[in-house]
Design an enzyme around this catalytic site. Sequence first.
Site, PDB file in Angstrom:
ATOM      1  N   HIS A 171       0.861  -1.198   0.000  1.00  0.00           N
ATOM      2  CA  HIS A 171       0.000   0.000   0.000  1.00  0.00           C
ATOM      3  C   HIS A 171       0.892   1.241   0.000  1.00  0.00           C
ATOM      4  O   HIS A 171       1.943   1.248   0.629  1.00  0.00           O
ATOM      5  CB  HIS A 171      -0.887   0.022   1.257  1.00  0.00           C
ATOM      6  CG  HIS A 171      -2.062   0.926   1.109  1.00  0.00           C
ATOM      7  ND1 HIS A 171      -1.985   2.273   1.309  1.00  0.00           N
ATOM      8  CD2 HIS A 171      -3.338   0.666   0.729  1.00  0.00           C
ATOM      9  CE1 HIS A 171      -3.169   2.821   1.093  1.00  0.00           C
ATOM     10  NE2 HIS A 171      -4.006   1.876   0.732  1.00  0.00           N
ATOM     11  N   ASP A 200      -7.915  -5.333   0.022  1.00  0.00           N
ATOM     12  CA  ASP A 200      -8.421  -6.249  -1.022  1.00  0.00           C
ATOM     13  C   ASP A 200      -8.038  -7.700  -0.801  1.00  0.00           C
ATOM     14  O   ASP A 200      -8.503  -8.574  -1.539  1.00  0.00           O
ATOM     15  CB  ASP A 200      -7.873  -5.784  -2.389  1.00  0.00           C
ATOM     16  CG  ASP A 200      -8.460  -4.436  -2.765  1.00  0.00           C
ATOM     17  OD1 ASP A 200      -7.695  -3.512  -3.089  1.00  0.00           O
ATOM     18  OD2 ASP A 200      -9.698  -4.296  -2.686  1.00  0.00           O
TER      19      ASP A 200
HETATM   20  C1  SDX Z   1      -6.293  -0.099  -3.006  1.00  0.00           C
HETATM   21  O1  SDX Z   1      -4.468   4.443  -2.164  1.00  0.00           O
HETATM   22  C2  SDX Z   1      -5.385   3.815  -1.518  1.00  0.00           C
HETATM   23  O2  SDX Z   1      -5.778   4.173  -0.430  1.00  0.00           O
HETATM   24  C3  SDX Z   1      -5.961   2.613  -2.249  1.00  0.00           C
HETATM   25  C4  SDX Z   1      -6.975   1.771  -1.467  1.00  0.00           C
HETATM   26  C5  SDX Z   1      -8.257   2.543  -1.205  1.00  0.00           C
HETATM   27  O3  SDX Z   1      -8.974   2.212  -0.229  1.00  0.00           O
HETATM   28  O4  SDX Z   1      -8.611   3.432  -2.041  1.00  0.00           O
HETATM   29  O5  SDX Z   1      -6.408   1.374  -0.233  1.00  0.00           O
HETATM   30  C6  SDX Z   1      -7.400   0.526  -2.255  1.00  0.00           C
HETATM   31  O6  SDX Z   1      -6.110   0.190  -4.157  1.00  0.00           O
HETATM   32  C7  SDX Z   1      -5.374  -1.054  -2.272  1.00  0.00           C
HETATM   33  C8  SDX Z   1      -4.205  -1.563  -3.155  1.00  0.00           C
HETATM   34  C9  SDX Z   1      -4.732  -2.688  -4.059  1.00  0.00           C
HETATM   35  N1  SDX Z   1      -3.681  -3.065  -5.040  1.00  0.00           N
HETATM   36  C10 SDX Z   1      -3.014  -4.238  -4.918  1.00  0.00           C
HETATM   37  O7  SDX Z   1      -3.154  -5.034  -3.977  1.00  0.00           O
HETATM   38  C11 SDX Z   1      -2.043  -4.517  -6.068  1.00  0.00           C
HETATM   39  C12 SDX Z   1      -0.724  -5.040  -5.521  1.00  0.00           C
HETATM   40  N2  SDX Z   1      -0.026  -3.940  -4.811  1.00  0.00           N
HETATM   41  C13 SDX Z   1       0.915  -3.139  -5.495  1.00  0.00           C
HETATM   42  O8  SDX Z   1       0.841  -3.082  -6.878  1.00  0.00           O
HETATM   43  C14 SDX Z   1       1.390  -1.898  -4.760  1.00  0.00           C
HETATM   44  O9  SDX Z   1       1.722  -2.294  -3.489  1.00  0.00           O
HETATM   45  C15 SDX Z   1       0.460  -0.697  -4.701  1.00  0.00           C
HETATM   46  C16 SDX Z   1      -0.045  -0.331  -6.043  1.00  0.00           C
HETATM   47  C17 SDX Z   1      -0.664  -0.966  -3.776  1.00  0.00           C
HETATM   48  C18 SDX Z   1       1.288   0.449  -4.123  1.00  0.00           C
HETATM   49  O10 SDX Z   1       2.236   0.776  -5.070  1.00  0.00           O
HETATM   50  P1  SDX Z   1       3.413   1.817  -4.756  1.00  0.00           P
HETATM   51  O11 SDX Z   1       3.168   2.575  -3.505  1.00  0.00           O
HETATM   52  O12 SDX Z   1       3.665   2.583  -6.016  1.00  0.00           O
HETATM   53  O13 SDX Z   1       4.638   0.900  -4.435  1.00  0.00           O
HETATM   54  P2  SDX Z   1       5.711   0.436  -5.499  1.00  0.00           P
HETATM   55  O14 SDX Z   1       5.020  -0.169  -6.678  1.00  0.00           O
HETATM   56  O15 SDX Z   1       6.656   1.567  -5.736  1.00  0.00           O
HETATM   57  O16 SDX Z   1       6.478  -0.757  -4.714  1.00  0.00           O
HETATM   58  C19 SDX Z   1       7.538  -0.463  -3.773  1.00  0.00           C
HETATM   59  C20 SDX Z   1       8.368  -1.737  -3.732  1.00  0.00           C
HETATM   60  C21 SDX Z   1       8.817  -2.196  -5.114  1.00  0.00           C
HETATM   61  O17 SDX Z   1       9.986  -2.954  -4.953  1.00  0.00           O
HETATM   62  P3  SDX Z   1      11.476  -2.197  -5.174  1.00  0.00           P
HETATM   63  O18 SDX Z   1      11.373  -1.444  -6.491  1.00  0.00           O
HETATM   64  O19 SDX Z   1      11.628  -1.285  -3.968  1.00  0.00           O
HETATM   65  O20 SDX Z   1      12.456  -3.331  -5.194  1.00  0.00           O
HETATM   66  O21 SDX Z   1       7.570  -2.833  -3.204  1.00  0.00           O
HETATM   67  C22 SDX Z   1       7.398  -3.809  -4.212  1.00  0.00           C
HETATM   68  C23 SDX Z   1       7.754  -3.163  -5.534  1.00  0.00           C
HETATM   69  O22 SDX Z   1       8.225  -4.124  -6.448  1.00  0.00           O
HETATM   70  N3  SDX Z   1       5.986  -4.198  -4.154  1.00  0.00           N
HETATM   71  C24 SDX Z   1       5.530  -5.441  -4.302  1.00  0.00           C
HETATM   72  C25 SDX Z   1       4.138  -5.374  -4.121  1.00  0.00           C
HETATM   73  N4  SDX Z   1       3.789  -4.108  -3.878  1.00  0.00           N
HETATM   74  C26 SDX Z   1       4.932  -3.384  -3.902  1.00  0.00           C
HETATM   75  N5  SDX Z   1       6.180  -6.599  -4.559  1.00  0.00           N
HETATM   76  C27 SDX Z   1       5.401  -7.693  -4.646  1.00  0.00           C
HETATM   77  N6  SDX Z   1       4.052  -7.723  -4.476  1.00  0.00           N
HETATM   78  C28 SDX Z   1       3.401  -6.582  -4.226  1.00  0.00           C
HETATM   79  N7  SDX Z   1       2.071  -6.585  -4.072  1.00  0.00           N
END
Ligand code: SDX
Length: 426
Positions: free
Chosen positions: A302, A359
């Site tokens: 998140h 989720d």
């Molecule tokens: C919702 O914003 C809100 O409040 C949203 C929400 C709401 O109520 O409105 O809470 C609802 O959308 C919840 C999120 C649902 N999405 C998912 O579950 C999809 C999986 N999660 C990710 O794609 C990600 O964690 C996000 C999109 C939720 C957040 O993305 P960010 O903040 O841009 O984080 P990032 O992509 O920059 O990741 C940071 C690091 C990366 O690794 P490095 O580059 O540092 O090596 O964490 C890793 C990412 O690769 N990472 C994950 C991961 N999420 C982040 N690695 C594996 N699995 C994951 N799910």
Amino acid sequence: MENAKLQLNGKTYDLPAFAGSENEVALDISKLRAQSGAITYDPGYGNTGSCKSAITFIDGDLGILRYRGYPIEQLAEHSTFSETAYLLIYGELPNKETLRRFREDLAHSSFIHEKMVRLLDHFPLNAHPMGVLASLVAAMATFYPNHGDEDQMDTHVRRLLGGVKTIAAYSYKQSIGAPFVYPKRDLGYCANLLWLLFGTPAEDYVVSPILDRAMNTLLILHADHEQNCSTSTVRMAGSSQADIYSSVSAGIGALSGPLHGRANQEVIEMLEMIQADGGNYKKYVDLAKKKDSNFRLMGFGHRVYKNFDPRAKIIKKTADEVLTALGVRDPLLEVAKGLEEVALHDDFFIERKLYPNVDFYSGIIYRAMGFPVNMFTALFAIGRMPGWIAHWMEMRKDPDGRIHRPRQIYTGPTERAYPNGKTPRA
Ligand code: SDX
């Protein structure tokens, strides 16, 4: 509060600092470009405040979520979705009489224009409910004009809140070729939603109190989340003075993305894949750690929560309660718990503070309640409707409010002549 000082090209610029009611500190850069010619750069706006808001407070480090100051844990346990929707939109909890009238208005507004119902005939049977929802909510702007009249605003609020569940339910009924039923004026919001989804003209469906309570809890938990992607989209669209229906329709589009609201559908599809692969959690946790795998653990991580998402905790508990009460044993719940266990003890996830988000478990409950997986994000949209409405209304009254128009840093080709040597016509 002492101003921040920015030094750039030998000059010092004062950036006024201010704090909100929870002592969050912001630097006001609204005059930075005019003074220095420079802009800030913050892809994804992770460090950028787009507005001041009094609706929802999140502390991502402490796992705190409050709607108008009320902790989400207390609202989820004691409130109803209608009451919470009123709180988010109007700022205070309604008294008994106000709530009674609000619920009555929502039941009345659950009836959508008959010509809108006929629009559903023109979608393919396998249309994703989010595409139907975005289209018909946008169409509401054509059926219910006079958006600019302030005195009409409450009517539009009730039409949107009341009508969205009917549109979602009808898109589900349409997809399975089942007959639509009319809303019932004597049912509460969630009971009416369940009736619209599972009721039949034979009137043989009785809303279960367990499902009604679970629906209220789930929709309360999804009702708002400050400046998330879809809510910021609603504010962005509304900042041009677009009407509430068109602005919310844009938000529905944003919510339909798998990184945002559609993650609840993606989680179930991921769990089914892991289950089909013998429940080999470690294989998928390791895959999610590989940059080039393009695989992420859906439902994990998140932008704001660097601790457990408080909503995920409540949903996980509710999942156990609902499945037990319904006598449902869903092997995917065990797969989800096993995956969570492995991930939460893996350094990659620990270092990046990746925890289950809202989720991760919600789909397990929706499945147990009988919803098809492509309805999950539509249920998220119904839940988030009060938040979208509250932010759209707050944005319109914001004294600092202006049309959203971010800047950019251009990285394309510098000026070059048109091939035949002539300067292109202006
Ligand atoms: C919702 O914003 C809100 O409040 C949203 C929400 C709401 O109520 O409105 O809470 C609802 O959308 C919840 C999120 C649902 N999405 C998912 O579950 C999809 C999986 N999660 C990710 O794609 C990600 O964690 C996000 C999109 C939720 C957040 O993305 P960010 O903040 O841009 O984080 P990032 O992509 O920059 O990741 C940071 C690091 C990366 O690794 P490095 O580059 O540092 O090596 O964490 C890793 C990412 O690769 N990472 C994950 C991961 N999420 C982040 N690695 C594996 N699995 C994951 N799910």
